[in-house]
Write a protein that holds these residues in place. Structure first.
Motif, PDB file in Angstrom:
ATOM      1  N   ASP A  91      44.948  58.805  43.381  1.00  0.00           N
ATOM      2  CA  ASP A  91      46.012  57.601  43.190  1.00  0.00           C
ATOM      3  C   ASP A  91      46.202  56.545  43.895  1.00  0.00           C
ATOM      4  O   ASP A  91      46.691  55.303  44.751  1.00  0.00           O
ATOM      5  N   GLU A  92      44.785  56.520  45.583  1.00  0.00           N
ATOM      6  CA  GLU A  92      44.903  55.266  46.223  1.00  0.00           C
ATOM      7  C   GLU A  92      44.226  54.311  45.657  1.00  0.00           C
ATOM      8  O   GLU A  92      43.277  52.994  45.926  1.00  0.00           O
ATOM      9  N   LEU A  93      43.262  54.004  44.293  1.00  0.00           N
ATOM     10  CA  LEU A  93      42.120  53.493  43.963  1.00  0.00           C
ATOM     11  C   LEU A  93      42.823  51.131  44.319  1.00  0.00           C
ATOM     12  O   LEU A  93      42.328  50.608  45.135  1.00  0.00           O
ATOM     13  N   TYR A  94      43.851  51.748  43.593  1.00  0.00           N
ATOM     14  CA  TYR A  94      44.597  49.764  43.300  1.00  0.00           C
ATOM     15  C   TYR A  94      44.986  49.810  44.547  1.00  0.00           C
ATOM     16  O   TYR A  94      44.945  48.728  44.507  1.00  0.00           O
ATOM     17  N   ALA A  95      45.765  50.431  45.390  1.00  0.00           N
ATOM     18  CA  ALA A  95      45.813  49.979  46.521  1.00  0.00           C
ATOM     19  C   ALA A  95      44.636  49.736  47.751  1.00  0.00           C
ATOM     20  O   ALA A  95      44.312  48.669  48.267  1.00  0.00           O
ATOM     21  N   GLY A  96      43.711  50.164  47.154  1.00  0.00           N
ATOM     22  CA  GLY A  96      42.303  49.997  47.802  1.00  0.00           C
ATOM     23  C   GLY A  96      41.658  48.196  47.701  1.00  0.00           C
ATOM     24  O   GLY A  96      41.371  48.111  48.312  1.00  0.00           O
ATOM     25  N   PHE A  97      41.505  48.640  46.322  1.00  0.00           N
ATOM     26  CA  PHE A  97      41.377  47.307  45.291  1.00  0.00           C
ATOM     27  C   PHE A  97      42.417  45.992  45.826  1.00  0.00           C
ATOM     28  O   PHE A  97      42.380  44.867  46.331  1.00  0.00           O
ATOM     29  N   ALA A  98      43.989  46.207  46.448  1.00  0.00           N
ATOM     30  CA  ALA A  98      44.615  45.174  46.895  1.00  0.00           C
ATOM     31  C   ALA A  98      44.276  45.453  47.844  1.00  0.00           C
ATOM     32  O   ALA A  98      44.576  43.661  48.409  1.00  0.00           O
ATOM     33  N   GLY A  99      43.668  46.379  48.857  1.00  0.00           N
ATOM     34  CA  GLY A  99      43.345  45.451  50.343  1.00  0.00           C
ATOM     35  C   GLY A  99      42.237  44.800  50.502  1.00  0.00           C
ATOM     36  O   GLY A  99      42.502  44.636  51.523  1.00  0.00           O
ATOM     37  N   ARG A 100      41.829  44.137  49.810  1.00  0.00           N
ATOM     38  CA  ARG A 100      40.845  43.446  49.706  1.00  0.00           C
ATOM     39  C   ARG A 100      40.552  42.152  48.342  1.00  0.00           C
ATOM     40  O   ARG A 100      40.256  42.155  48.573  1.00  0.00           O
ATOM     41  N   GLY A 101      42.075  42.198  48.606  1.00  0.00           N
ATOM     42  CA  GLY A 101      42.031  40.672  47.594  1.00  0.00           C
ATOM     43  C   GLY A 101      42.151  40.936  46.417  1.00  0.00           C
ATOM     44  O   GLY A 101      42.327  40.396  45.838  1.00  0.00           O
ATOM     45  N   TYR A 102      41.093  42.502  45.792  1.00  0.00           N
ATOM     46  CA  TYR A 102      41.225  42.013  43.982  1.00  0.00           C
ATOM     47  C   TYR A 102      42.248  42.866  43.767  1.00  0.00           C
ATOM     48  O   TYR A 102      42.609  44.205  43.112  1.00  0.00           O
ATOM     49  N   GLU A 103      43.779  42.253  42.703  1.00  0.00           N
ATOM     50  CA  GLU A 103      44.351  42.269  42.867  1.00  0.00           C
ATOM     51  C   GLU A 103      44.793  42.519  41.372  1.00  0.00           C
ATOM     52  O   GLU A 103      44.732  41.636  40.560  1.00  0.00           O
ATOM     53  N   TYR A 104      45.597  43.921  40.750  1.00  0.00           N
ATOM     54  CA  TYR A 104      45.112  43.987  39.171  1.00  0.00           C
ATOM     55  C   TYR A 104      46.788  43.952  39.133  1.00  0.00           C
ATOM     56  O   TYR A 104      47.861  44.914  39.648  1.00  0.00           O
ATOM     57  N   GLY A 105      47.238  43.297  37.932  1.00  0.00           N
ATOM     58  CA  GLY A 105      48.234  43.492  37.066  1.00  0.00           C
ATOM     59  C   GLY A 105      48.802  44.772  36.785  1.00  0.00           C
ATOM     60  O   GLY A 105      47.716  45.453  36.310  1.00  0.00           O
ATOM     61  N   PRO A 106      50.714  44.924  36.446  1.00  0.00           N
ATOM     62  CA  PRO A 106      50.442  46.972  35.862  1.00  0.00           C
ATOM     63  C   PRO A 106      49.271  46.688  34.503  1.00  0.00           C
ATOM     64  O   PRO A 106      49.289  47.899  34.790  1.00  0.00           O
ATOM     65  N   LEU A 107      49.031  45.717  33.710  1.00  0.00           N
ATOM     66  CA  LEU A 107      48.911  46.339  32.461  1.00  0.00           C
ATOM     67  C   LEU A 107      47.114  46.259  32.360  1.00  0.00           C
ATOM     68  O   LEU A 107      46.941  47.055  31.719  1.00  0.00           O
ATOM     69  N   PHE A 108      46.646  46.610  33.731  1.00  0.00           N
ATOM     70  CA  PHE A 108      45.445  46.306  34.454  1.00  0.00           C
ATOM     71  C   PHE A 108      44.877  47.663  35.372  1.00  0.00           C
ATOM     72  O   PHE A 108      44.005  47.468  35.740  1.00  0.00           O
ATOM     73  N   GLN A 109      46.511  48.280  35.018  1.00  0.00           N
ATOM     74  CA  GLN A 109      45.569  49.728  35.995  1.00  0.00           C
ATOM     75  C   GLN A 109      46.031  50.176  35.682  1.00  0.00           C
ATOM     76  O   GLN A 109      46.079  51.588  35.502  1.00  0.00           O
ATOM     77  N   GLY A 110      44.789  50.631  34.684  1.00  0.00           N
ATOM     78  CA  GLY A 110      44.413  51.432  33.583  1.00  0.00           C
ATOM     79  C   GLY A 110      43.472  52.837  33.805  1.00  0.00           C
ATOM     80  O   GLY A 110      43.632  53.756  33.223  1.00  0.00           O
ATOM     81  N   VAL A 111      42.546  52.820  35.519  1.00  0.00           N
ATOM     82  CA  VAL A 111      41.986  54.414  35.209  1.00  0.00           C
ATOM     83  C   VAL A 111      42.825  54.999  36.134  1.00  0.00           C
ATOM     84  O   VAL A 111      43.754  54.882  37.161  1.00  0.00           O
ATOM     85  N   ARG A 112      42.679  56.416  35.220  1.00  0.00           N
ATOM     86  CA  ARG A 112      43.805  57.716  35.903  1.00  0.00           C
ATOM     87  C   ARG A 112      42.695  58.719  36.805  1.00  0.00           C
ATOM     88  O   ARG A 112      43.302  59.741  37.326  1.00  0.00           O
ATOM     89  N   ALA A 113      41.553  58.814  35.853  1.00  0.00           N
ATOM     90  CA  ALA A 113      40.759  59.942  36.384  1.00  0.00           C
ATOM     91  C   ALA A 113      39.233  59.317  36.655  1.00  0.00           C
ATOM     92  O   ALA A 113      39.069  58.660  36.330  1.00  0.00           O
ATOM     93  N   ALA A 114      38.475  59.315  37.820  1.00  0.00           N
ATOM     94  CA  ALA A 114      37.075  59.110  37.616  1.00  0.00           C
ATOM     95  C   ALA A 114      36.326  60.338  38.363  1.00  0.00           C
ATOM     96  O   ALA A 114      36.315  61.376  39.212  1.00  0.00           O
TER      97      ALA A 114
ATOM     98  N   LEU B  84      46.082  52.545  28.685  1.00  0.00           N
ATOM     99  CA  LEU B  84      46.593  51.663  28.549  1.00  0.00           C
ATOM    100  C   LEU B  84      48.000  51.762  28.982  1.00  0.00           C
ATOM    101  O   LEU B  84      48.189  53.096  28.380  1.00  0.00           O
ATOM    102  N   PRO B  85      48.878  51.391  29.828  1.00  0.00           N
ATOM    103  CA  PRO B  85      50.279  51.725  29.929  1.00  0.00           C
ATOM    104  C   PRO B  85      51.372  52.159  28.356  1.00  0.00           C
ATOM    105  O   PRO B  85      50.911  51.778  27.703  1.00  0.00           O
ATOM    106  N   GLU B  86      52.466  52.890  28.911  1.00  0.00           N
ATOM    107  CA  GLU B  86      52.983  53.096  27.784  1.00  0.00           C
ATOM    108  C   GLU B  86      53.590  51.975  27.445  1.00  0.00           C
ATOM    109  O   GLU B  86      54.692  51.034  27.546  1.00  0.00           O
ATOM    110  N   GLY B  87      53.419  51.809  25.983  1.00  0.00           N
ATOM    111  CA  GLY B  87      54.626  50.946  24.997  1.00  0.00           C
ATOM    112  C   GLY B  87      53.205  49.868  24.987  1.00  0.00           C
ATOM    113  O   GLY B  87      53.911  49.137  23.974  1.00  0.00           O
ATOM    114  N   VAL B  88      52.240  49.311  25.473  1.00  0.00           N
ATOM    115  CA  VAL B  88      51.340  48.975  24.661  1.00  0.00           C
ATOM    116  C   VAL B  88      50.516  49.462  23.740  1.00  0.00           C
ATOM    117  O   VAL B  88      50.041  50.095  23.518  1.00  0.00           O
ATOM    118  N   ASP B  89      50.647  48.917  22.663  1.00  0.00           N
ATOM    119  CA  ASP B  89      50.224  48.740  21.500  1.00  0.00           C
ATOM    120  C   ASP B  89      48.759  48.593  21.395  1.00  0.00           C
ATOM    121  O   ASP B  89      48.186  47.282  21.693  1.00  0.00           O
TER     122      ASP B  89
END
Length: 273
Positions: free
Chosen positions: A1-24, A37-42
């Protein structure tokens, strides 16, 4: 859950379309991940949707220091070059990903669908290590992008010997003209090659015209940079209608636009020529 918040905290921000990691999961020097892919993206129309592939590559950031446990530490590894790419089926919206080390700063990426069926593989993905500080500098300059501004220059300000225009055949007429000019002992500071706006018309249609003009300009460029007699000269390639300079304009010369790309490559290989 904290993955993208951690990325953003270092200046490496992903937009909503690119936040695709769900588990690792990490296993030794490998990382396995589930991405979607986010819901609704074909995902149709793509071998692998670019945002889905980007999410798969994000496992590199989790690998961190090549499996050393560095993870989300002081350096991240970003994709630089790929080779050995093979694709199976297309249109996936969810993938299972395996990222494994195959060398120094090099990983392989395996892609499968939810049922484990082969989707694709990248046999070699080379990465470059970037410090958090470097990313912070990039982030700070996000509103300082470079742009191209145009200046009007009087025609008489462009001084030089004119070679051209590009001939309408494959005779290499401009190379011949360049050779005659060099043979005369006249070596001007600037040689001007003019590509007329209508150069992409005539026999063969637009596509044939573009190919012909690009070949001829390439011949002039090759002769100019290989002949030592021109070592002290610069070649100015003049087009018309090849780029949009002011709002409301449109590209009117496809041959000229193609020549722009060719000449920019030549500039990179032969600076100041």
């Amino acid at each position: 859950d904290e993955l993208y918040a951690g990325f953003a905290g270092r200046g490496y921000e992903y937009g909503p379309l690119f936040q695709g990691v769900r588990a690792a999961w990490r296993l030794g020097g490998a990382v396995f991940a589930e991405v979607c892919l986010p819901e609704g993206v074909d995902g149709g129309g793509f071998g692998v949707h670019p945002a889905l592939l980007d999410a798969a590559f994000q496992a590199l950031l989790i690998v961190g220091g090549q499996g050393s446990g560095e993870g989300l530490g002081e350096r991240v590894r970003l994709p630089f070059a790929v080779s050995g790419v093979r694709l199976g089926g297309g249109g996936a919206v969810r993938l299972r990903v395996g990222v494994r080390l195959v060398g120094v700063d090099e990983v392989a990426v395996d892609l499968a669908d939810e049922c484990g069926r082969f989707v694709g593989v990248v046999e070699s993905l080379r990465v470059r290590s970037v410090s958090v500080g470097q990313l912070a500098v990039v982030g700070a300059g996000r509103d300082c992008l470079f742009g191209v501004e145009w200046e009007r220059v009087a025609a008489e300000a462009v001084r030089g010997v004119v070679v051209g225009p590009v001939v309408a055949s494959l005779s290499g007429g401009d190379v011949v003209a360049l050779e005659r000019l060099a043979g005369s002992g006249v070596v001007p500071d600037v040689v001007v090659l003019t590509v007329p706006a209508e150069a992409d018309c005539g026999a063969g249609g637009v596509v044939g015209g573009v190919h012909r003009v690009v070949r001829e300009v390439a011949g002039v460029l090759r002769e100019f940079v290989m002949d030592e007699r021109w070592a002290g000269s610069r070649l100015l390639v003049r087009t018309s209608g090849a780029v949009v300079v002011e709002s409301g304009e449109r590209v009117g010369s496809f041959a000229g636009a193609a020549v722009w790309g060719l000449v920019r490559s030549a500039q990179a290989e032969h600076p100041d020529r």
